[in-house]
Scaffold this motif. Structure first.
Motif, PDB file in Angstrom:
ATOM      1  N   ALA A  90       2.523   4.747  -2.284  1.00 55.75           N
ATOM      2  CA  ALA A  90       1.216   4.311  -2.777  1.00 55.75           C
ATOM      3  C   ALA A  90       0.907   4.957  -4.126  1.00 55.75           C
ATOM      4  O   ALA A  90       0.308   4.329  -5.011  1.00 55.75           O
ATOM      5  CB  ALA A  90       0.133   4.658  -1.758  1.00 55.75           C
ATOM      6  N   GLU A  91       1.319   6.208  -4.289  1.00 54.93           N
ATOM      7  CA  GLU A  91       1.038   6.920  -5.532  1.00 54.93           C
ATOM      8  C   GLU A  91       1.853   6.349  -6.688  1.00 54.93           C
ATOM      9  O   GLU A  91       1.330   6.090  -7.774  1.00 54.93           O
ATOM     10  CB  GLU A  91       1.365   8.408  -5.353  1.00 54.93           C
ATOM     11  N   ILE A  92       3.151   6.129  -6.459  1.00 58.54           N
ATOM     12  CA  ILE A  92       4.039   5.646  -7.520  1.00 58.54           C
ATOM     13  C   ILE A  92       3.708   4.213  -7.920  1.00 58.54           C
ATOM     14  O   ILE A  92       3.630   3.874  -9.105  1.00 58.54           O
ATOM     15  CB  ILE A  92       5.515   5.742  -7.071  1.00 58.54           C
ATOM     16  N   THR A 125      -2.033  -2.473   6.336  1.00 57.96           N
ATOM     17  CA  THR A 125      -2.746  -3.633   5.799  1.00 57.96           C
ATOM     18  C   THR A 125      -3.368  -3.313   4.453  1.00 57.96           C
ATOM     19  O   THR A 125      -3.309  -4.108   3.503  1.00 57.96           O
ATOM     20  CB  THR A 125      -3.845  -4.083   6.782  1.00 57.96           C
ATOM     21  N   THR A 126      -3.966  -2.138   4.371  1.00 53.36           N
ATOM     22  CA  THR A 126      -4.602  -1.707   3.123  1.00 53.36           C
ATOM     23  C   THR A 126      -3.575  -1.585   1.999  1.00 53.36           C
ATOM     24  O   THR A 126      -3.824  -2.015   0.865  1.00 53.36           O
ATOM     25  CB  THR A 126      -5.313  -0.360   3.342  1.00 53.36           C
ATOM     26  N   MET A 127      -2.418  -1.001   2.302  1.00 54.12           N
ATOM     27  CA  MET A 127      -1.381  -0.864   1.279  1.00 54.12           C
ATOM     28  C   MET A 127      -0.909  -2.220   0.768  1.00 54.12           C
ATOM     29  O   MET A 127      -0.652  -2.398  -0.428  1.00 54.12           O
ATOM     30  CB  MET A 127      -0.201  -0.064   1.833  1.00 54.12           C
ATOM     31  N   PHE A 128      -0.800  -3.199   1.671  1.00 51.90           N
ATOM     32  CA  PHE A 128      -0.372  -4.538   1.277  1.00 51.90           C
ATOM     33  C   PHE A 128      -1.354  -5.138   0.273  1.00 51.90           C
ATOM     34  O   PHE A 128      -0.968  -5.624  -0.799  1.00 51.90           O
ATOM     35  CB  PHE A 128      -0.237  -5.435   2.505  1.00 51.90           C
ATOM     36  N   PHE A 129      -2.641  -5.097   0.602  1.00 48.19           N
ATOM     37  CA  PHE A 129      -3.640  -5.689  -0.295  1.00 48.19           C
ATOM     38  C   PHE A 129      -3.889  -4.834  -1.536  1.00 48.19           C
ATOM     39  O   PHE A 129      -4.365  -5.353  -2.557  1.00 48.19           O
ATOM     40  CB  PHE A 129      -4.933  -5.965   0.466  1.00 48.19           C
ATOM     41  N   PHE A 130      -3.563  -3.572  -1.471  1.00 47.23           N
ATOM     42  CA  PHE A 130      -3.571  -2.706  -2.651  1.00 47.23           C
ATOM     43  C   PHE A 130      -2.615  -3.285  -3.697  1.00 47.23           C
ATOM     44  O   PHE A 130      -2.952  -3.418  -4.884  1.00 47.23           O
ATOM     45  CB  PHE A 130      -3.151  -1.295  -2.220  1.00 47.23           C
ATOM     46  N   VAL A 179      -9.236  -3.173  -6.529  1.00 45.55           N
ATOM     47  CA  VAL A 179      -7.999  -2.392  -6.407  1.00 45.55           C
ATOM     48  C   VAL A 179      -8.298  -1.011  -5.818  1.00 45.55           C
ATOM     49  O   VAL A 179      -7.588  -0.517  -4.934  1.00 45.55           O
ATOM     50  CB  VAL A 179      -7.310  -2.240  -7.785  1.00 45.55           C
ATOM     51  N   ASN A 180      -9.395  -0.416  -6.261  1.00 46.16           N
ATOM     52  CA  ASN A 180      -9.682   0.950  -5.838  1.00 46.16           C
ATOM     53  C   ASN A 180     -10.398   1.052  -4.501  1.00 46.16           C
ATOM     54  O   ASN A 180     -10.442   2.137  -3.923  1.00 46.16           O
ATOM     55  CB  ASN A 180     -10.438   1.669  -6.951  1.00 46.16           C
ATOM     56  N   ILE A 181     -10.929  -0.041  -3.989  1.00 44.97           N
ATOM     57  CA  ILE A 181     -11.348  -0.065  -2.582  1.00 44.97           C
ATOM     58  C   ILE A 181     -10.112   0.162  -1.715  1.00 44.97           C
ATOM     59  O   ILE A 181     -10.106   0.998  -0.802  1.00 44.97           O
ATOM     60  CB  ILE A 181     -12.026  -1.401  -2.225  1.00 44.97           C
ATOM     61  N   MET A 182      -9.053  -0.592  -2.023  1.00 50.40           N
ATOM     62  CA  MET A 182      -7.803  -0.468  -1.270  1.00 50.40           C
ATOM     63  C   MET A 182      -7.172   0.917  -1.476  1.00 50.40           C
ATOM     64  O   MET A 182      -6.673   1.542  -0.525  1.00 50.40           O
ATOM     65  CB  MET A 182      -6.808  -1.548  -1.719  1.00 50.40           C
ATOM     66  N   LEU A 220       5.152  -4.150   3.943  1.00 48.48           N
ATOM     67  CA  LEU A 220       5.780  -5.046   4.920  1.00 48.48           C
ATOM     68  C   LEU A 220       7.024  -4.405   5.537  1.00 48.48           C
ATOM     69  O   LEU A 220       7.265  -4.526   6.746  1.00 48.48           O
ATOM     70  CB  LEU A 220       6.142  -6.374   4.246  1.00 48.48           C
ATOM     71  N   ILE A 221       7.808  -3.730   4.721  1.00 47.92           N
ATOM     72  CA  ILE A 221       9.017  -3.060   5.229  1.00 47.92           C
ATOM     73  C   ILE A 221       8.640  -1.953   6.208  1.00 47.92           C
ATOM     74  O   ILE A 221       9.251  -1.808   7.283  1.00 47.92           O
ATOM     75  CB  ILE A 221       9.849  -2.491   4.056  1.00 47.92           C
ATOM     76  N   MET A 222       7.638  -1.159   5.862  1.00 48.27           N
ATOM     77  CA  MET A 222       7.200  -0.078   6.747  1.00 48.27           C
ATOM     78  C   MET A 222       6.663  -0.625   8.064  1.00 48.27           C
ATOM     79  O   MET A 222       6.899  -0.054   9.125  1.00 48.27           O
ATOM     80  CB  MET A 222       6.138   0.775   6.051  1.00 48.27           C
TER      81      MET A 222
END
Length: 416
Positions: free
Chosen positions: A247-249, A306-311, A334-337, A404-406
């Protein structure tokens, strides 16, 4: 004892605001809320002033990315050390040391800019120290919140303190652009130092160690050894550290694009950059307020994925923004996610280990976000070689695919 004032926290929630009100019953949480609000003003301000100064001094998108990378670089080293240190020593003392370091660094940078002796190398050195002290502060603070509220209120407590941080960052970002325009580059750094001083005063007023603080304190060497053992044996801990890094990268690195959007694509100047940066914290405030109100999330692992996907998806859309106010709105989304992902990672990491290992769990989070220089350098390089749209498209799509992979490979996280 860390006793909530005004009721039994084990009672069933009476309203959708029960998570917030339960956390606020703890006097030290209220004090920490005020402290966080004061001292994290500097975070919002620094996002604007650092990007503006570097771009103004060099005109280089790559160096903007490098500056943000330098700020995040200490997380890898500090995260490895801060976890064992936080488990060993009083979290309140560590917060005091960190905020004193932040205050002195901001004062030094203010003076250097005011007397016009700042150079890019000196600025980057100051940015490095700001990042190091912030990493130490965050590790101790997040563990201390859990110490006070306990496991049942961990998400609500962390979200509440995060809410104070995001609101303060929003104000800092809004004022930074105007301050630069009317006072100059030294003003934001001076305002940061004042905020850190107020926050430090509040930290001295914290009373309790916390009922959930570990009874047994391992030596730092024991803690480090057990930490690496935990990473080998606790697949969930390792997976969460990896997803934090992802998420950071691929996600949080979008902040590097904002100065480029404001000053080179949309041509809105420092005040526009301040508003774009402020919209990050508006979105962050909305996301974190939602988690605070929701309280105990039934399936935080599934919500994280789910949040990471929509991020990732929201970053792709941001790349296609054609006007300033559309960009402002999309940055907020973007920053809500982003913020929901951040809080969920912090909560799940602490819940994935035993009580005496929570400091090192937050150290894992710091190590995860310590990979930010990779993303910040990469997105700056991409934007320089192509354009901001392509950079956001590549990173956004990669983050969505990672989620999705995770979800496919980590059923335990998905069902958590």
């Amino acid at each position: 004892m860390s006793t909530p004032v005004g009721g039994d926290e084990t009672q069933a929630p009476q309203s959708r605001f029960a998570g917030i009100t339960a956390a606020l019953r703890y006097p030290d949480i209220r004090t920490l809320f005020i402290s966080t609000f004061a001292n994290q003003f500097g975070q919002g301000t620094s996002h604007v002033i650092i990007g503006w100064l570097v771009l103004d001094m060099t005109g280089s998108a790559l160096l903007v990315g490098a500056a943000f990378a330098v700020r995040s670089a200490p997380n890898l080293i500090v995260g490895l050390a801060a976890g064992p240190i936080t488990d060993r020593y009083d979290r309140r003392i560590l917060m005091k040391i960190a905020v004193i370091g932040l205050m002195l660094t901001a004062l030094t940078l203010s003076g250097l800019v005011y007397f016009d002796v700042i150079t890019i190398s000196i600025l980057l050195c100051g940015v490095f120290f700001l990042g190091a002290f912030q990493a130490m502060y965050m590790t101790a603070r997040q563990a201390y919140v859990y110490d006070i509220v306990g496991a049942n209120r961990a998400i609500s407590g962390l979200a509440l303190i995060g809410l104070a941080q995001r609101i303060s960052q929003l104000i800092g970002a809004l004022l930074a652009g105007t301050t630069i325009l009317h006072i100059g580059g030294s003003g934001p750094f001076l305002a940061m130092a004042i905020g850190y001083l107020i926050g430090l005063t509040c930290i001295f007023m914290l009373v309790e160690v916390g009922d959930s603080a570990p009874d047994r304190q391992e030596t730092i060497v024991e803690n480090l050894i057990n930490y690496f053992k935990a990473l080998r044996s606790n697949r969930l801990l390792l997976s969460l550290m990896i997803s934090t890094a992802g998420a950071e990268i691929l996600g949080f690195s979008h902040a590097v694009i904002l100065p480029i959007l404001a000053l080179q694509v949309l041509d809105v100047g420092p005040e526009g950059l301040g508003l774009l940066t402020a919209s990050r914290f508006v979105g962050a405030t909305v996301g974190i307020a939602g988690l605070a109100i929701a309280g105990d999330v039934k399936r935080p692992g599934a919500l994280l994925l789910t949040t990471m996907f929509f991020f990732g998806i929201s970053q792709i859309v941001l790349g296609y923004a054609q006007t300033f106010w559309v960009a402002v709105t999309l940055v907020a989304i973007v920053n809500i996610m982003a913020t929901m992902s951040d809080v969920l990672h912090q909560s799940l990491l602490q819940l994935s280990v035993s009580n005496e290992q929570r400091g090192r769990a937050m150290g894992s989070w710091i190590i995860g976000i310590g990979t930010a220089p990779i993303g910040q350098s990469e997105v700056g390089l991409l934007a320089g070689a192509t354009d901001s749209k392509t950079a956001l498209l590549i990173n956004g799509a990669s983050l969505a695919i990672l989620a999705l992979i995770m979800a496919a490979l980590l059923p335990k996280l998905r069902k958590l």
